[in-house]
Design a protein around this motif. Sequence first.
Motif, PDB file in Angstrom:
ATOM      1  N   CYS A  25      93.538  74.281 -11.413  1.00 55.66           N
ATOM      2  CA  CYS A  25      95.587  75.399 -11.420  1.00 55.66           C
ATOM      3  C   CYS A  25      95.970  74.226 -10.673  1.00 55.66           C
ATOM      4  CB  CYS A  25      95.571  76.263 -11.413  1.00 55.66           C
ATOM      5  SG  CYS A  25      95.039  77.322 -12.883  1.00 55.66           S
ATOM      6  N   GLU A  26      95.568  73.996  -9.615  1.00 65.52           N
ATOM      7  CA  GLU A  26      95.623  72.542  -8.507  1.00 65.52           C
ATOM      8  C   GLU A  26      95.994  71.546  -8.752  1.00 65.52           C
ATOM      9  OE1 GLU A  26      97.051  71.853  -4.287  1.00 65.52           O
ATOM     10  OE2 GLU A  26      96.346  73.993  -5.064  1.00 65.52           O
ATOM     11  N   GLN A  27      95.034  71.686  -9.804  1.00 67.69           N
ATOM     12  CA  GLN A  27      95.582  69.810 -10.560  1.00 67.69           C
ATOM     13  C   GLN A  27      96.400  69.759 -11.201  1.00 67.69           C
ATOM     14  OE1 GLN A  27      91.673  68.993 -12.946  1.00 67.69           O
ATOM     15  NE2 GLN A  27      92.212  66.348 -12.937  1.00 67.69           N
ATOM     16  N   GLN A  46      99.014  67.513 -10.836  1.00 60.20           N
ATOM     17  CA  GLN A  46      99.897  66.178 -11.714  1.00 60.20           C
ATOM     18  C   GLN A  46     100.718  66.786 -13.140  1.00 60.20           C
ATOM     19  OE1 GLN A  46      96.825  67.033 -15.070  1.00 60.20           O
ATOM     20  NE2 GLN A  46      95.250  65.660 -13.767  1.00 60.20           N
ATOM     21  N   HIS A  47     102.034  68.171 -13.015  1.00 61.53           N
ATOM     22  CA  HIS A  47     103.346  69.129 -12.884  1.00 61.53           C
ATOM     23  C   HIS A  47     104.347  69.301 -11.893  1.00 61.53           C
ATOM     24  CE1 HIS A  47     102.074  67.399 -17.147  1.00 61.53           C
ATOM     25  NE2 HIS A  47     100.588  68.240 -16.353  1.00 61.53           N
TER      26      HIS A  47
END
Length: 76
Positions: A58-60, A64-65
């Motif tokens: 979720c952190e990634q 990214q968004h």
Amino acid sequence: MSIIYNCRHCGHTIGKLEQKVIDASSLGFDQLSKSEKEEMIHYDSNGDIQINTICENCEQALGQHPNYHELDFFIQ
């Protein structure tokens, strides 16, 4: 007593610590403000402590968004 870390977005259990005695400062709880503690830390009736945090996936996704930060929930 267990300390259970869960992702606040996807609900995935990130980790679990089995402890008889807990030193809040060693876990960094003393670094949180009162409102952060109220938001992140929940105590179960059986003595377990539930910690809401963010998993790596979720952190990634948030990285990214960045517009996902505007949403209450971004995982459907």
